[in-house]
Design a protein around this motif. Structure first.
Motif, PDB file in Angstrom:
ATOM      1  N   PHE A  34      -7.553   2.952   3.123  1.00 55.65           N
ATOM      2  CA  PHE A  34      -7.803   1.679   2.456  1.00 55.65           C
ATOM      3  C   PHE A  34      -6.674   0.658   2.643  1.00 55.65           C
ATOM      4  O   PHE A  34      -6.942  -0.491   2.997  1.00 55.65           O
ATOM      5  N   THR A  38      -7.278  -3.048   4.341  1.00 59.76           N
ATOM      6  CA  THR A  38      -7.102  -4.350   3.702  1.00 59.76           C
ATOM      7  C   THR A  38      -6.001  -5.166   4.403  1.00 59.76           C
ATOM      8  O   THR A  38      -6.095  -6.385   4.505  1.00 59.76           O
ATOM      9  N   ILE A  39      -5.002  -4.465   4.951  1.00 56.36           N
ATOM     10  CA  ILE A  39      -3.973  -5.180   5.709  1.00 56.36           C
ATOM     11  C   ILE A  39      -4.560  -5.764   6.990  1.00 56.36           C
ATOM     12  O   ILE A  39      -4.325  -6.925   7.340  1.00 56.36           O
ATOM     13  N   VAL A  53      -8.065 -16.069  -2.482  1.00 56.61           N
ATOM     14  CA  VAL A  53      -8.067 -14.732  -3.078  1.00 56.61           C
ATOM     15  C   VAL A  53      -6.757 -14.482  -3.840  1.00 56.61           C
ATOM     16  O   VAL A  53      -6.724 -13.747  -4.820  1.00 56.61           O
ATOM     17  N   GLY A  55      -3.933 -13.237  -2.429  1.00 52.16           N
ATOM     18  CA  GLY A  55      -3.235 -12.045  -1.969  1.00 52.16           C
ATOM     19  C   GLY A  55      -4.038 -11.373  -0.868  1.00 52.16           C
ATOM     20  O   GLY A  55      -4.682 -12.040  -0.067  1.00 52.16           O
ATOM     21  N   LEU A  56      -3.991 -10.047  -0.844  1.00 52.44           N
ATOM     22  CA  LEU A  56      -4.700  -9.305   0.201  1.00 52.44           C
ATOM     23  C   LEU A  56      -6.214  -9.483   0.075  1.00 52.44           C
ATOM     24  O   LEU A  56      -6.751  -9.576  -1.030  1.00 52.44           O
ATOM     25  N   VAL A  58      -9.917  -8.118   0.373  1.00 50.15           N
ATOM     26  CA  VAL A  58     -10.571  -6.824   0.301  1.00 50.15           C
ATOM     27  C   VAL A  58     -12.006  -6.887   0.809  1.00 50.15           C
ATOM     28  O   VAL A  58     -12.496  -5.949   1.432  1.00 50.15           O
TER      29      VAL A  58
END
Lengths: 296, 326
Positions: A34, A38-39, A53, A55-56, A58
Motif C-alpha cells: 500500500f 500511494t507513493i 487532497v 497530501g498523498l 489514495v
C-alpha cells in the motif's frame, strides 16, 4: 486457481484456520504494497490534485500525469545525481563482481600456496572491523576525497559475497576440474569455461547484492564528497525528501519549491531499478544459493 | 586453528584436500599455484588497502592525535586517557543504554517475526500464492534505509497519510517520526517492515529440510496439526533459531547506523543516540578523532568478545555455532 495438492494424511483446513491465514496474508501484503502504491500514485498526480487532497493521493480518480517527473528531470541536480548513481553502480558492481569471483575461485582451492593467508584475510572481516574513524582518516589521507573511488573502493569487497561464491564453487564436482586439467586447461580457463557457466545463479544473486549496495549507498558520498555537484541520487533523496532541505545548487534553476508529487517522483526513481532487476534474480533465492553459505 | 562458518562444507572440500599429496616444496607449490595467487591479488589489495591497513589506525585511540601537526606518527601517546573520559561521559553511557535497550526490545519484538512469517509461508499449500507472497515480503530488504524512512515519513509523519486521514475526520494528527517516547517502537517496526521478510528465508530452508515422513508418521499416530507443529516443526528448526539468537546476542552492540543517523535530527539524540552515531558525532563531526576512535575501538573489542562468547555458548549447548575448530 488449481486445486491444491495435499498429502493424504493431512486434515482438511478448518474454516477458521483458512480465514485467519487469508487475513494475515492480506494484511502483510497490504502493509508492504500500500505505501508503494500511494507513493507511486502521488508521483503520477498533478500538483492541483495533491493540493486538494492535502497530501498523498489514495484514490486514482483524478487521472494520471507525468508532470512531476518532467519537473524532476528539469532539475539539473536530480538529473545529474541519477547519472552519478547509475555510473557508480555500474562501475562498482563490475569491479566488485570480477574481483570477488576471482578471489572466491582462488579461495576454493584449499592447500594451494598462500591459501590460508588469503582465507583468513577475508574471514576475519566477519568479526573484526576497522571502525568508522580510522577508515575515514585513511581514505582522506590517501587523497580519495572528492573522488568517486572513495565510494567504490571501501565497499568493493564484501566478505559475505565472497564466501557465498566460494561455497558454491566448492560444491562443483572435483571430476570436472580433473578432466579439464588433463585437457591442459589452466586456472583461468577452468574458471571461465567450467566454473562460471555452472555458477550463473549464484553470480546473479551476488551481482544483485553488490548493485543494490552501490545504488543505496549515500553515507560514503556524504563523508567523502565535499563537492555537492558529485552527489549520487541516494544522497539527494536524503537531503531533499527525508531532511526536506533545499538542494545545494537548486537556486537559480527554474524549479518551484519541491512539491510532494516531485518528492514522490524522486522516491520512485530510487525504487524502480530494484523493482526492475529483482524479478530476474528473485527466483534464485528459492534455490537456496544464499542459504548454503549462511548455514555453513 | 579455528575457522569460521564460512569455512563451509565438509564433503567436497575435504575430499579435495585429501587428494593433494603431502605438501610439496614451497617453490614447486608456488610454480603450480601462481595463477591462483594472481586471481586473489586484486581482492587482497582491496581487503588490505581498505580494511586491514586502516584497522591499524586505531592506535590514535591511545594518542593525543593532532591531525595536521602531528599525524599518526608524530602524535603523543596518552595511554588509556580517552577511555577514562569515555566511561565518565554521560552521552556515551546514554548511547550504550540506548543500544542495549534497542537490542533487548528487538530480541523480543523483532526476532520472532521472521519465524512466524516462515511458518505462515511454509503452511501455504498453494505454490503460486506462496511464491507471490515471498516476492512481496522480500522486496523491502532491497530498499535503502533512506527510502524506508522516507516511506515511513509519508505514512506516519506529521504531514503523512495517517495524520491526513485523522485530521480530515476531525481527529488530531499524529507524528510518530519525531516522538522520542515511541522511537523504539518506530525503529522496530521499520526493521520488521524492511527485513523480517528476507530474514524468513533461512527459517524456510530449515522448514523445508524437515523430513515429511515424520509428519506422516505423527499424523498416523493421531497427532493433530498443533501437536505436529509443537513436536516436529519447532524442534526441527530449533538449531537455526538457537544459532541466530546467539548470533544476535553476539552482535548486541550493533543495531545499525544509518537508520539512527538519518532520524537523529528528527527525534533528538536523547532517544536515538546509539554506539555508531556516537562515534560519528564525537569523532568526525566535532573533529575529536582520537576520542571517537576510542569509542569505536571499545565497541569493536567488546563486540569481538561477545561474538566469541556467544559461539562458546553455542558449542556448550551442543549447537554447531558460527565457527568450529577444524
Amino acid at each position: 486457481m488449481k486445486p491444491v495438492q495435499r498429502a493424504a494424511w493431512e486434515e482438511r483446513p478448518t474454516i477458521a484456520g483458512r480465514a485467519a491465514k487469508g487475513v494475515s496474508i492480506a494484511v502483510i501484503a497490504l502493509l508492504i504494497l500500500f505505501p508503494l502504491y500511494t507513493i507511486a500514485l502521488t508521483s503520477l498526480s498533478s500538483a492541483e490534485t495533491v493540493n486538494r487532497v492535502g497530501g498523498l493521493v489514495v484514490w486514482p480518480g483524478d487521472g494520471i500525469t507525468f508532470e512531476a517527473y518532467e519537473q524532476m528531470f528539469r532539475n539539473k541536480v536530480v538529473l545529474r545525481s541519477l547519472a552519478v548513481s547509475l555510473g557508480i553502480t555500474a562501475v562498482g558492481t563490475f569491479i566488485s563482481v570480477v574481483v570477488s569471483i576471482l578471489g572466491a575461485y582462488s579461495l576454493s582451492r584449499p592447500g594451494s600456496f598462500g591459501h590460508k593467508t588469503v582465507l583468513f584475510s577475508v574471514l576475519l572481516m566477519f568479526v573484526i572491523f576497522p571502525g568508522l574513524i580510522p577508515v575515514y582518516l585513511w581514505v582522506s589521507a590517501i587523497g580519495l576525497r572528492d573522488n568517486y573511488l572513495s565510494i567504490i573502493l571501501p565497499m568493493a569487497v564484501s566478505a559475505f559475497n565472497v564466501v557465498v561464491l566460494r561455497a558454491f564453487f566448492m560444491s562443483i564436482p572435483q571430476e570436472l576440474f580433473d578432466s579439464a586439467r588433463i585437457d591442459g586447461a589452466g586456472e583461468f580457463r577452468v574458471l571461465w569455461q567450467i566454473v562460471a557457466p555452472l555458477s550463473k545463479a549464484v553470480i546473479a544473486v551476488v551481482t544483485l547484492f553488490y548493485a543494490v549496495a552501490y545504488w543505496n549507498n549515500w553515507f560514503n558520498a556524504f563523508l567523502y564528497l565535499d563537492d555537492t555537484a558529485k552527489w549520487p541520487l541516494a544522497l539527494v533523496l536524503r537531503t531533499y525528501v527525508v531532511e526536506s532541505a533545499p538542494l545545494p545548487q537548486a537556486a537559480g534553476l527554474h524549479n518551484a519549491p519541491p512539491t510532494l508529487a516531485v518528492k514522490m517522483a524522486i522516491v520512485m526513481i530510487a525504487i524502480v531499478p530494484a523493482l526492475i532487476i529483482y524479478p530476474f534474480v528473485q527466483k534464485h533465492f528459492k534455490k537456496g544459493v544464499i542459504i548454503g553459505a549462511v548455514k555453513g | 586453528m579455528t575457522s569460521p562458518v564460512a569455512e563451509t562444507g565438509g564433503g567436497p572440500a575435504a575430499s579435495r584436500k585429501a587428494k593433494r599429496k603431502p605438501k610439496a616444496h614451497w617453490r614447486a607449490r608456488l610454480r603450480r599455484d601462481w595463477p591462483l595467487l594472481l586471481m586473489a591479488a586484486p581482492m587482497m589489495l582491496l581487503v588490505w588497502g581498505f580494511w586491514w591497513i586502516p584497522s591499524l589506525g586505531n592506535v590514535i585511540a591511545f594518542q593525543d592525535y593532532k591531525p595536521y601537526t602531528g599525524g599518526i606518527f608524530g602524535s603523543r601517546l596518552v595511554g588509556f586517557t580517552h577511555f577514562q573520559v569515555l566511561f565518565a561521559d554521560p552521552e556515551f553511557m546514554r548511547a550504550l543504554i540506548n543500544t542495549l535497550s534497542i537490542t533487548a526490545f528487538q530480541l523480543v519484538f523483532y526476532f520472532p517475526v521472521p519465524i512466524a512469517l516462515a511458518l505462515l509461508l511454509h503452511s501455504l499449500a498453494s505454490e503460486r500464492l506462496r511464491s507471490m507472497l515471498q516476492s512481496v515480503v522480500y522486496l523491502p530488504y532491497f530498499f535503502s534505509w533512506v527510502l524506508v524512512i522516507a516511506i515511513f515519513q509519508q505514512m506516519l509523519g506529521g504531514a503523512g497519510l495517517l495524520s491526513q486521514v485523522l485530521r480530515s475526520n476531525g481527529f488530531e494528527g499524529v507524528d510518530w517520526m519525531t516522538d522520542p517516547d515511541t522511537f523504539i517502537l518506530l525503529v522496530t517496526s521499520q526493521a520488521i517492515w524492511k527485513e523480517a521478510g528476507f530474514g524468513a528465508i533461512i527459517f524456510l530452508a530449515a522448514l523445508a529440510a524437515i523430513d515429511p515422513n515424520q509428519y506422516e508418521a505423527a499424523a498416523v499416530d493421531g497427532a493433530g496439526r498443533w501437536r505436529r507443529l509443537w513436536h516436529i516443526t519447532l524442534p526441527g528448526i530449533r538449531p537455526v533459531i538457537v544459532l541466530l539468537l546467539i548470533l544476535r546476542l553476539g552482535d548486541a552492540l550493533n543495531v545499525g547506523f544509518e537508520q539512527f543517523f538519518l532520524q537523529r535530527s528528527a527525534v533528538g539524540s536523547q532517544a536515538s543516540e546509539v554506539f555508531d552515531t556516537f562515534v560519528y558525532y564525537s569523532g568526525i563531526r566535532t573533529g575529536d578523532f582520537d576520542y571517537g576512535a576510542a569509542a569505536g575501538l571499545f565497541k569493536g573489542v567488546v563486540g569481538l568478545v561477545l561474538i566469541l562468547a556467544a559461539n562458546k555458548a553455542a558449542h556448550m549447548l551442543g549447537e554447531r555455532g558460527v565457527y568450529s575448530k577444524s
